[in-house]
Design an enzyme around this catalytic site. Structure first.
Site, short mmCIF file in Angstrom:
data_model
loop_
_atom_site.label_atom_id
_atom_site.label_comp_id
_atom_site.label_asym_id
_atom_site.label_seq_id
_atom_site.Cartn_x
_atom_site.Cartn_y
_atom_site.Cartn_z
CB THR A 1 49.90 52.97 31.28
OG1 THR A 1 50.41 51.93 32.12
CG2 THR A 1 49.91 54.29 32.01
CE LYS A 2 51.13 46.87 32.19
NZ LYS A 2 51.33 47.77 33.33
CG ASN A 3 48.29 46.93 25.06
OD1 ASN A 3 48.95 47.90 25.46
ND2 ASN A 3 48.80 46.01 24.28
#
Length: 382
Positions: free
Chosen positions: A179-181
């Site tokens: 879910t991170k960038n």
């Protein structure tokens, strides 16, 4: 269910992973070094050590800082528990300091009140992708000997006064959870301004092994010889996942631009919606926008959360204040000690935000939020 976060994987990513699988290396090989070099392109040239995940990055960074029993580590409560638990795992005492009202990042004034002669590290979390006020924190720590750590799990690619995250603190930790960038499936990294700290980090992630004969106590054992001088763990990030990370890094600029565009649309759509407060930001920051955290006012957060989930909108709450977890309560930490963070938690709601979110998806989110807010609280209770 429309999720609050989602990874973006392309055929180029798949091809990079397949190429690594077909190579002679699956664990620690050339892709690790190349990924670390690519990461340094986003940290202003500050060197990095890739590790197994974001929690491992924190554990490695604290170990590199020499954290141990009797030391204190200052942490904000508005973070995932790992920012604190990894320091406790090394024997440190965690001191929770409150956050600022606008950005929910570590409040320098609260840090000033929390620092003692035993403080070894102050960990500033870049909440939602907004950098903490690192210059102000540096000022607080001047002359104390304490290190500044940036927990940048949310903020790779963000800038502070035009300077990239990764170049602002003595140690910086990243997370590459899906879910991170950007993602390596699981993964993380540690950046360090001091080469000696980076060397300690790299050694700790690999069992503490010493292979350089010049540093060994008994270097004449044979070509196979390696030594452990300080305990470490296996926190290596495999070549195959670093190949995915390198491919993802090529699109990080596009990912950040998409998140910024979606945030602007949320800001415009929610500007006149009663009952919510949009996230704040400082003029000196360009956030990476990992989250879009609104505040739901008038005590209606739980109701709005339930209504939006029922409508298929995967909103989330980020985070339960770390000192509220039973493991910290059992150590004597009490509610009420960080009123700004606790007040924010009571109202916080993260709306879906990821590069693949379409305008139609975003309109659906806004419509569902408006409907939840317009619904009668009395009917919801019934």
């Amino acid at each position: 269910m429309l999720p609050y976060g989602r990874h973006s994987v392309t055929e180029d990513d798949v091809a990079a992973v397949v190429a690594a699988l077909r190579s002679d290396w699956l664990t620690t090989g050339p892709q690790v070094d190349a990924f670390e070099a690519d990461l340094a392109g986003w940290t202003g040239g500050v060197a990095c050590a890739a590790v197994a995940n974001g929690t491992a990055a924190l554990h490695v960074a604290y170990a590199a800082a020499g954290i141990g029993p009797g030391d204190e580590v200052v942490v904000p409560p508005m973070t995932f528990a790992a920012t604190a638990s990894t320091a406790v795992a090394l024997g440190a005492r965690v001191v929770f300091a409150d956050v600022e009202e606008e950005t929910y990042t570590l409040d320098p004034a609260a840090v000033a009140a929390a620092v003692t002669s035993r403080t070894r590290v102050v960990s500033a979390v870049d909440y939602a992708g907004h950098p903490a006020d690192h210059d102000a924190l540096r000022g607080v720590l001047a002359g104390t000997g304490a290190l500044l750590l940036a927990d940048a799990a949310h903020s790779i690619g963000a800038t502070y006064h035009g300077r990239p995250v990764g170049s602002l603190a003595d140690l910086t930790t990243f997370s590459f959870f899906p879910t991170k960038n950007l993602t390596t499936a699981e993964g993380g990294a540690v950046a360090a301004l001091d080469p000696a700290l980076l060397a300690r980090a790299r050694r700790f992630r690999n069992h503490g092994l010493v292979r350089d004969r010049a540093e060994q106590r008994w270097p004449d054992e044979g070509g196979w010889h390696q030594e452990v001088h300080e305990f470490g763990l296996n926190y290596r990030l495999p070549d195959v996942l670093c190949a995915l990370g390198r491919s993802q890094l090529r699109r990080l600029g596009d990912f950040l631009a998409a998140r910024e565009r979606l945030v602007r649309r949320y800001d415009e759509a929610l500007a006149d919606l009663p009952g919510v407060r949009r996230p704040g930001r400082r003029s000196w920051a360009r956030p990476a926008w990992h989250l879009y955290p609104i505040r739901v006012l008038d005590g209606r957060r739980r109701e709005v959360y339930d209504r939006m989930r029922a409508a298929g909108i995967g909103v989330q709450v980020n985070y339960i204040p770390a000192h509220w977890h039973p493991v910290f309560a059992d150590l004597g930490y009490r509610r009420g000690s960080c009123p700004v963070a606790e007040g924010f938690y009571a109202e916080q709601l993260s709306l879906p935000l990821y590069p693949g979110l379409t305008e139609a998806d975003q309109e659906r989110v806004v419509d569902a939020l408006g409907a939840a807010l317009r619904a009668s609280p009395a009917r919801a209770a019934a």
